[in-house]
Design a protein around this motif. Structure first.
Motif, PDB file in Angstrom:
ATOM      1  N   VAL A 267       8.869  -9.399  -6.024  1.00  0.00           N
ATOM      2  CA  VAL A 267       7.722  -9.972  -6.718  1.00  0.00           C
ATOM      3  C   VAL A 267       8.151 -11.337  -7.254  1.00  0.00           C
ATOM      4  O   VAL A 267       9.229 -11.473  -7.841  1.00  0.00           O
ATOM      5  N   GLU A 268       7.301 -12.318  -7.048  1.00  0.00           N
ATOM      6  CA  GLU A 268       7.561 -13.665  -7.572  1.00  0.00           C
ATOM      7  C   GLU A 268       7.336 -13.636  -9.087  1.00  0.00           C
ATOM      8  O   GLU A 268       6.221 -13.497  -9.567  1.00  0.00           O
ATOM      9  N   ARG A 269       8.424 -13.736  -9.849  1.00  0.00           N
ATOM     10  CA  ARG A 269       8.353 -13.634 -11.316  1.00  0.00           C
ATOM     11  C   ARG A 269       7.437 -14.693 -11.930  1.00  0.00           C
ATOM     12  O   ARG A 269       6.735 -14.427 -12.902  1.00  0.00           O
ATOM     13  N   GLN A 270       7.457 -15.895 -11.371  1.00  0.00           N
ATOM     14  CA  GLN A 270       6.617 -16.966 -11.920  1.00  0.00           C
ATOM     15  C   GLN A 270       5.141 -16.634 -11.757  1.00  0.00           C
ATOM     16  O   GLN A 270       4.338 -16.911 -12.646  1.00  0.00           O
ATOM     17  N   GLU A 271       4.775 -16.011 -10.636  1.00  0.00           N
ATOM     18  CA  GLU A 271       3.382 -15.619 -10.421  1.00  0.00           C
ATOM     19  C   GLU A 271       2.961 -14.536 -11.412  1.00  0.00           C
ATOM     20  O   GLU A 271       1.835 -14.547 -11.914  1.00  0.00           O
ATOM     21  N   VAL A 272       3.866 -13.591 -11.712  1.00  0.00           N
ATOM     22  CA  VAL A 272       3.567 -12.553 -12.705  1.00  0.00           C
ATOM     23  C   VAL A 272       3.381 -13.199 -14.076  1.00  0.00           C
ATOM     24  O   VAL A 272       2.446 -12.865 -14.812  1.00  0.00           O
ATOM     25  N   ASP A 273       4.242 -14.150 -14.396  1.00  0.00           N
ATOM     26  CA  ASP A 273       4.143 -14.858 -15.673  1.00  0.00           C
ATOM     27  C   ASP A 273       2.815 -15.616 -15.769  1.00  0.00           C
ATOM     28  O   ASP A 273       2.151 -15.593 -16.807  1.00  0.00           O
ATOM     29  N   ASN A 274       2.427 -16.275 -14.676  1.00  0.00           N
ATOM     30  CA  ASN A 274       1.160 -16.995 -14.656  1.00  0.00           C
ATOM     31  C   ASN A 274      -0.016 -16.033 -14.839  1.00  0.00           C
ATOM     32  O   ASN A 274      -0.958 -16.326 -15.578  1.00  0.00           O
ATOM     33  N   ALA A 275       0.028 -14.886 -14.165  1.00  0.00           N
ATOM     34  CA  ALA A 275      -1.039 -13.889 -14.291  1.00  0.00           C
ATOM     35  C   ALA A 275      -1.122 -13.369 -15.732  1.00  0.00           C
ATOM     36  O   ALA A 275      -2.219 -13.190 -16.278  1.00  0.00           O
TER      37      ALA A 275
ATOM     38  N   LYS B 227      -7.188  -0.108 -22.092  1.00  0.00           N
ATOM     39  CA  LYS B 227      -7.481   0.062 -20.666  1.00  0.00           C
ATOM     40  C   LYS B 227      -8.188  -1.164 -20.106  1.00  0.00           C
ATOM     41  O   LYS B 227      -7.974  -1.541 -18.952  1.00  0.00           O
ATOM     42  N   ALA B 228      -9.025  -1.808 -20.919  1.00  0.00           N
ATOM     43  CA  ALA B 228      -9.697  -3.035 -20.483  1.00  0.00           C
ATOM     44  C   ALA B 228      -8.691  -4.170 -20.309  1.00  0.00           C
ATOM     45  O   ALA B 228      -8.812  -4.983 -19.376  1.00  0.00           O
ATOM     46  N   ILE B 229      -7.675  -4.217 -21.175  1.00  0.00           N
ATOM     47  CA  ILE B 229      -6.613  -5.224 -21.027  1.00  0.00           C
ATOM     48  C   ILE B 229      -5.868  -4.999 -19.720  1.00  0.00           C
ATOM     49  O   ILE B 229      -5.585  -5.951 -18.978  1.00  0.00           O
ATOM     50  N   LEU B 230      -5.565  -3.742 -19.400  1.00  0.00           N
ATOM     51  CA  LEU B 230      -4.906  -3.413 -18.133  1.00  0.00           C
ATOM     52  C   LEU B 230      -5.768  -3.859 -16.956  1.00  0.00           C
ATOM     53  O   LEU B 230      -5.258  -4.414 -15.982  1.00  0.00           O
ATOM     54  N   ASP B 231      -7.072  -3.649 -17.050  1.00  0.00           N
ATOM     55  CA  ASP B 231      -7.995  -4.060 -15.989  1.00  0.00           C
ATOM     56  C   ASP B 231      -7.973  -5.582 -15.806  1.00  0.00           C
ATOM     57  O   ASP B 231      -7.949  -6.078 -14.678  1.00  0.00           O
ATOM     58  N   VAL B 232      -7.950  -6.318 -16.902  1.00  0.00           N
ATOM     59  CA  VAL B 232      -7.879  -7.786 -16.835  1.00  0.00           C
ATOM     60  C   VAL B 232      -6.573  -8.211 -16.170  1.00  0.00           C
ATOM     61  O   VAL B 232      -6.563  -9.076 -15.283  1.00  0.00           O
TER      62      VAL B 232
ATOM     63  N   LEU C 225      -3.422 -10.262 -11.429  1.00  0.00           N
ATOM     64  CA  LEU C 225      -2.345 -10.064 -10.451  1.00  0.00           C
ATOM     65  C   LEU C 225      -2.887 -10.128  -9.025  1.00  0.00           C
ATOM     66  O   LEU C 225      -2.266 -10.740  -8.150  1.00  0.00           O
ATOM     67  N   ILE C 226      -4.048  -9.522  -8.797  1.00  0.00           N
ATOM     68  CA  ILE C 226      -4.650  -9.555  -7.466  1.00  0.00           C
ATOM     69  C   ILE C 226      -4.976 -10.986  -7.066  1.00  0.00           C
ATOM     70  O   ILE C 226      -4.696 -11.411  -5.936  1.00  0.00           O
ATOM     71  N   LYS C 227      -5.548 -11.756  -7.987  1.00  0.00           N
ATOM     72  CA  LYS C 227      -5.893 -13.151  -7.680  1.00  0.00           C
ATOM     73  C   LYS C 227      -4.659 -13.987  -7.351  1.00  0.00           C
ATOM     74  O   LYS C 227      -4.751 -14.955  -6.620  1.00  0.00           O
ATOM     75  N   ARG C 228      -3.505 -13.599  -7.887  1.00  0.00           N
ATOM     76  CA  ARG C 228      -2.272 -14.335  -7.640  1.00  0.00           C
ATOM     77  C   ARG C 228      -1.511 -13.782  -6.444  1.00  0.00           C
ATOM     78  O   ARG C 228      -0.391 -14.195  -6.174  1.00  0.00           O
TER      79      ARG C 228
END
Length: 163
Positions: free
Chosen positions: A12-20, A59-64, A69-72
């Motif tokens: 997993v690209e850590r920077q992408e996770v951080d951005n998400a 749960k709403a925070i998890l959904d956000v 993550l999907i968009k990234r």
């Protein structure tokens, strides 16, 4: 003719996770339905902490977070959510982590599928937390990639170092 090969990894690209995470935190701070819910999301190296005043809010925070993550372009199979939201004082907390690497057990499963269902003459070797697949024919390697993409694993796979 030299053997062709590629590696199967789960990274997993850590920077992408951080951005998400940053995008999710920004959306949580701006959304009307999170006002007054003390909602927050943070990342402490390995664990992602989501907390809010209500179980539904967590749960709403998890959904956000999942939508960001999907968009990234990060597979949700690499997001490991630990159980249900837990009440801690007046707040509900939910922990999640990002899974990387293919375990020995999962690597053996993938290698067995390659041996059993793939073309003959294709070799798969476990190398740490990745799998090296080699063959004399590039067409066989393409067939292996399409075979594995068709399977539904409970972990994310990427195909790298194709040569």
């Amino acid at each position: 003719m030299a053997d062709s090969s590629f590696d199967i990894v789960s990274k997993v690209e850590r920077q992408e996770v951080d951005n998400a995470l940053n995008q999710a935190a920004k959306e949580i701070s701006q959304r009307y339905d999170f006002k007054g819910a003390n909602a927050s999301i943070s990342w402490s190296g390995e664990k992602i902490l989501m907390q809010a005043s209500g179980e539904e809010r967590v749960k709403a925070i998890l959904d956000v977070l999942e939508s960001k993550l999907i968009k990234r372009g990060i597979s949700l199979k690499s997001l490991d959510v630990e159980g249900e939201p837990q009440l801690s004082g007046k707040e509900y907390k939910l922990f999640a982590s990002i899974q990387e690497g293919i375990s020995q057990e999962n690597a053996k499963k993938v290698a067995k599928i390659i041996r059993d269902e793939g073309p003959k003459g294709v070799k798969a070797q476990v190398q740490g937390d990745e799998l090296r697949v080699s063959s004399k024919s590039r067409d066989d390697l393409q067939a292996i990639i399409s075979l594995l993409k068709g399977k539904d694993f409970d972990f994310a796979l990427q195909f790298v170092n194709y040569r």
